[in-house]
Design an enzyme around this catalytic site. Structure first.
Site, PDB file in Angstrom:
ATOM      1  N   CYS A   1       9.694   2.566  12.318  1.00  0.00           N
ATOM      2  CA  CYS A   1       9.617   2.946  10.905  1.00  0.00           C
ATOM      3  C   CYS A   1       9.984   4.409  10.687  1.00  0.00           C
ATOM      4  CB  CYS A   1       8.216   2.652  10.359  1.00  0.00           C
ATOM      5  SG  CYS A   1       6.864   3.207  11.404  1.00  0.00           S
TER       6      CYS A   1
ATOM      7  N   HIS B   1       5.003   7.127   5.314  1.00  0.00           N
ATOM      8  CA  HIS B   1       5.146   8.149   6.354  1.00  0.00           C
ATOM      9  C   HIS B   1       5.928   9.339   5.801  1.00  0.00           C
ATOM     10  CE1 HIS B   1       3.388   5.433   9.062  1.00  0.00           C
ATOM     11  NE2 HIS B   1       4.411   5.109   9.825  1.00  0.00           N
TER      12      HIS B   1
END
Length: 329
Positions: free
Chosen positions: A126, A234
């Protein structure tokens, strides 16, 4: 088209189903797949109820595509079994990413590497996906020399157990711990397991995966990955040195014109990427774009994305879309 979602009851699998509902894949049959203990459960998809089946049952159904998000061990054991019956597997775990015989794909960047013969395709980490989405167009223009990354990663990247730990701490409840320390009001410089070189597995993914995706190992990368108490999304502080000089205004223009990237960089109005605003979105957001005044040809960026969507589920579905659009399946 018959599509299986392996790990359909998990955190990423649930988002995969949501993304599939939102996008226009020509699905004629959906096969939700999970472990034996979840088999027989009912899942809702586009207003219809579907029964969760086991991996063995799913292989026998010979789906055209299997979207995997069930962990590395499951992928290593079962992806080849699906491939043997003609299924194209797109795997979200780290199991196949650095296998030299498997493609590691972000469709906007290197979808062109895919062929009809690719039966197991790896979805990148990711943190890697949002990183290369922003860096790929800049690398093409200015050629990267060195990249230094510091990540600020959501607990959702660890999984449901970590989200529950944060929820418990915020509610003052003693519960099961996903981390060796409290995560609420804290920051853990510890994403995934530590390796012999002192880096974590997550940090080494950031070092290795961009080079494979960009098909270029001429630049160097170092990373520090930190877990913070955000529920989703994130963030990355990225310092990138180029071989060639750049104009900051041109950098903004290049990023603004990159499909899948949104520039949020209006300091007068306190506009910059934040995970709370990236939630449930598929784009990668870039801001705090500025020259590093301590070193020539060097740029600072702040990159944010929803790790469960573009960082996992959406990118996986986009790979399937690319294969379908280019008649590779």
């Amino acid at each position: 088209m018959k599509i299986a979602v392996v790990g359909a009851t998990g955190m990423v699998g649930t988002v995969m189903l949501k993304v599939l509902e939102e996008r226009n894949l020509p699905i004629t049959e959906l096969i939700p797949v999970a472990s034996a203990r979840s088999a027989g459960k009912q899942l809702s998809y586009k207003g219809n109820s579907y029964t969760v089946v086991t991996l063995e049952d799913a292989v026998n159904l010979k789906p055209d595509v299997a979207l995997f998000s069930a962990g590395g061990d499951t992928s290593l054991e079962w992806a080849p079994k699906f491939a043997e019956v003609g299924t194209t597997v797109i795997d979200n775990s780290s199991a196949w990413r650095m296998d030299p015989t498997k493609k590691l794909v972000v469709p906007e960047i290197n979808g062109d590497v895919l062929t009809a013969d690719d039966k197991i395709i790896a979805n990148p980490n990711c943190s890697t996906i949002q990183l290369v989405m922003a860096l790929a167009p800049l690398h093409a223009k200015y050629k990267m020399k060195r990249v230094v990354i510091s990540t600020y990663q959501s607990v959702s990247g660890t999984g449901v157990k970590a989200v529950q730990q944060l929820d418990n701490e915020e509610a003052g409840i003693e519960g099961e711990m996903a981390y060796p320390h409290k995560i609420g009001r804290n920051a853990l410089p510890h994403c995934d397991i530590f390796m012999e070189n002192g880096y974590t597995k997550e940090e080494m993914k950031l070092v290795k995966e961009p080079k494979k995706i960009l098909r270029d190992d001429s630049f160097s990368v170092t990373a520090t990955a930190v877990r913070i108490p955000t529920a989703g999304g994130h963030s990355e502080a990225v310092n990138v040195q180029f071989h060639n000089d750049f104009d900051v205004a041109e950098v903004r223009t290049i990023l603004s014109e990159t499909p899948g990237v949104i520039v949020q960089d209006d300091l007068a109005n306190n506009l910059y990427p934040m995970p709370i605003n990236a939630h449930n979105k598929d784009e990668v957001f870039v801001g705090r774009i500025r020259r590093d005044e301590s070193q020539e040809n060097t740029l600072n960026l702040w990159i944010v994305s929803d790790n469960l969507r573009k960082g996992a589920a959406t990118n996986t579905v986009q790979i399937a879309e690319y294969l379908i659009c280019n008649k590779l399946i």
